[in-house]
Write an enzyme that holds these catalytic residues in place. Structure first.
Site, PDB file in Angstrom:
ATOM      1  N   GLN A   1      -1.388  36.391  75.140  1.00  0.00           N
ATOM      2  CA  GLN A   1      -0.375  36.836  74.193  1.00  0.00           C
ATOM      3  C   GLN A   1       0.111  38.242  74.550  1.00  0.00           C
ATOM      4  O   GLN A   1      -0.685  39.138  74.826  1.00  0.00           O
ATOM      5  CB  GLN A   1      -0.945  36.845  72.772  1.00  0.00           C
ATOM      6  CG  GLN A   1      -1.158  35.471  72.176  1.00  0.00           C
ATOM      7  CD  GLN A   1       0.148  34.803  71.760  1.00  0.00           C
ATOM      8  OE1 GLN A   1       1.206  35.427  71.750  1.00  0.00           O
ATOM      9  NE2 GLN A   1       0.067  33.536  71.416  1.00  0.00           N
TER      10      GLN A   1
ATOM     11  N   TYR B   1      -6.407  23.740  75.414  1.00  0.00           N
ATOM     12  CA  TYR B   1      -5.482  24.729  75.988  1.00  0.00           C
ATOM     13  C   TYR B   1      -6.046  26.138  75.749  1.00  0.00           C
ATOM     14  O   TYR B   1      -5.364  27.024  75.243  1.00  0.00           O
ATOM     15  CB  TYR B   1      -4.082  24.612  75.377  1.00  0.00           C
ATOM     16  CG  TYR B   1      -3.579  23.201  75.237  1.00  0.00           C
ATOM     17  CD1 TYR B   1      -2.968  22.538  76.300  1.00  0.00           C
ATOM     18  CD2 TYR B   1      -3.718  22.501  74.044  1.00  0.00           C
ATOM     19  CE1 TYR B   1      -2.511  21.232  76.174  1.00  0.00           C
ATOM     20  CE2 TYR B   1      -3.272  21.194  73.910  1.00  0.00           C
ATOM     21  CZ  TYR B   1      -2.672  20.565  74.970  1.00  0.00           C
ATOM     22  OH  TYR B   1      -2.223  19.275  74.837  1.00  0.00           O
TER      23      TYR B   1
ATOM     24  N   GLU C   1      -8.932  23.760  79.677  1.00  0.00           N
ATOM     25  CA  GLU C   1      -7.707  24.390  80.181  1.00  0.00           C
ATOM     26  C   GLU C   1      -7.440  23.882  81.594  1.00  0.00           C
ATOM     27  O   GLU C   1      -8.368  23.712  82.391  1.00  0.00           O
ATOM     28  CB  GLU C   1      -7.867  25.909  80.175  1.00  0.00           C
ATOM     29  CG  GLU C   1      -6.823  26.687  80.940  1.00  0.00           C
ATOM     30  CD  GLU C   1      -5.436  26.558  80.339  1.00  0.00           C
ATOM     31  OE1 GLU C   1      -4.485  26.358  81.132  1.00  0.00           O
ATOM     32  OE2 GLU C   1      -5.304  26.654  79.109  1.00  0.00           O
TER      33      GLU C   1
ATOM     34  N   ASP D   1      -3.851  24.926  70.866  1.00  0.00           N
ATOM     35  CA  ASP D   1      -2.887  26.018  71.050  1.00  0.00           C
ATOM     36  C   ASP D   1      -2.045  25.679  72.276  1.00  0.00           C
ATOM     37  O   ASP D   1      -2.146  26.323  73.325  1.00  0.00           O
ATOM     38  CB  ASP D   1      -3.624  27.341  71.243  1.00  0.00           C
ATOM     39  CG  ASP D   1      -2.691  28.537  71.306  1.00  0.00           C
ATOM     40  OD1 ASP D   1      -1.478  28.347  71.070  1.00  0.00           O
ATOM     41  OD2 ASP D   1      -3.168  29.645  71.604  1.00  0.00           O
TER      42      ASP D   1
ATOM     43  N   CYS E   1       3.637  28.033  69.136  1.00  0.00           N
ATOM     44  CA  CYS E   1       4.627  29.060  69.478  1.00  0.00           C
ATOM     45  C   CYS E   1       6.051  28.512  69.396  1.00  0.00           C
ATOM     46  O   CYS E   1       7.002  29.215  69.723  1.00  0.00           O
ATOM     47  CB  CYS E   1       4.361  29.613  70.878  1.00  0.00           C
ATOM     48  SG  CYS E   1       4.442  28.380  72.189  1.00  0.00           S
TER      49      CYS E   1
END
Length: 268
Positions: free
Chosen positions: A105, A134, A155, A199, A226
């Site tokens: 982020q 993720y 991931e 996420d 997001c």
């Protein structure tokens, strides 16, 4: 005259925010892209090379490199010069290494608020088995680790998993495990956990992953998003769950971009 002081984090944040449109527009469609890239290269050489910068600025520089490199816009010499820098970010009491190919982020000063919402919605008692899809460099997994029994992070980016395992080690966390794999290919109907955290990137969840979640016995799903559009689509498709709560975290002030944190509970 007065000397103008430049906050490198604010400056790099501004440039990085402008780069987001490259994800949606072909580089050749951007007016004066060659001139723009020359200016960026000059800026990096004049203001970043040989300076003593904060770790946050090193990470933001890597983010700029990633955004440009995805579209083959950055000269190889510039990428080589800055991508190998090692920087660390701190979230609460945790220290994170972020390599040049790993996602993190951008708004590091507000990230605690985002992850605190995950903890609040999780209502963890210390007995939960959590799966974090993720997971990136393990930012959420490690942040919640002291509140749960165990956490498994998945991931697809190898460099991010390398960072996650390194971050686990330097923070002396022993109840987190990280796996490098494509989420869509590794999860199946046997996925077992008490709480699932997702996420995903802007594209949201793929159909197979949503099908597996719907057919699982997972009681609670915490969805960090997001992109409001793909979030709405995915919430509709996860029809075995009820949307109980949602929070909006303003990670990108004065833009239309927000992060959302939702808690879904399985229908009885």
């Amino acid at each position: 005259g007065d000397i103008m002081k430049i906050d490198m984090t604010d400056l790099l944040n501004s440039i990085t925010e402008n780069l987001k449109r490259i994800d949606y527009i072909k580089p050749e469609e951007i007016p004066n892209i060659d001139l723009y890239m020359d200016q960026v290269t000059t800026f990096m050489d004049e203001h970043l090379a040989g300076t003593k910068r904060r770790d946050e600025d090193k990470i933001l520089t890597k983010t700029m490199i990633n955004n440009y490199s995805k579209n083959n816009l950055l000269p190889p010499s510039v990428k080589k010069k800055y991508s190998k820098e090692e920087g660390y970010l701190y979230i609460g009491n945790l220290k994170y290494r972020v390599s040049d190919k790993s996602f993190f982020q951008i708004n590091t000063s507000n990230i605690c608020h985002l992850y605190d919402e995950v903890i609040r919605y999780g209502e963890f008692t210390g007995n939960e088995r959590v799966v974090d899809l993720y997971c990136g460099v393990g930012s959420i997994s490690l942040y919640i680790s002291k509140y749960v029994k165990s956490v498994l992070g998945i991931e697809i980016v190898k460099e991010a998993i390398d960072d996650a395992n390194y971050n686990k080690k330097i923070n002396k966390i022993d109840n987190a495990i990280f796996i490098c794999s494509d989420v869509a290919k590794i999860i199946d109907d046997k996925i077992e956990c008490d709480t699932l955290i997702v996420d995903p990137p802007r594209a949201g969840l793929d159909k197979h992953t949503k099908s597996v979640i719907n057919n699982s016995n997972i009681k609670k799903v915490i969805y960090v998003s997001c992109d409001p559009m793909t979030l709405v689509r995915d919430l509709k498709d996860l029809d075995m769950y009820n949307l109980e709560k949602i929070s909006i975290v303003d990670m990108f002030p004065q833009t239309c971009h927000v992060e959302s944190v939702c808690v879904l509970e399985r229908r009885r």
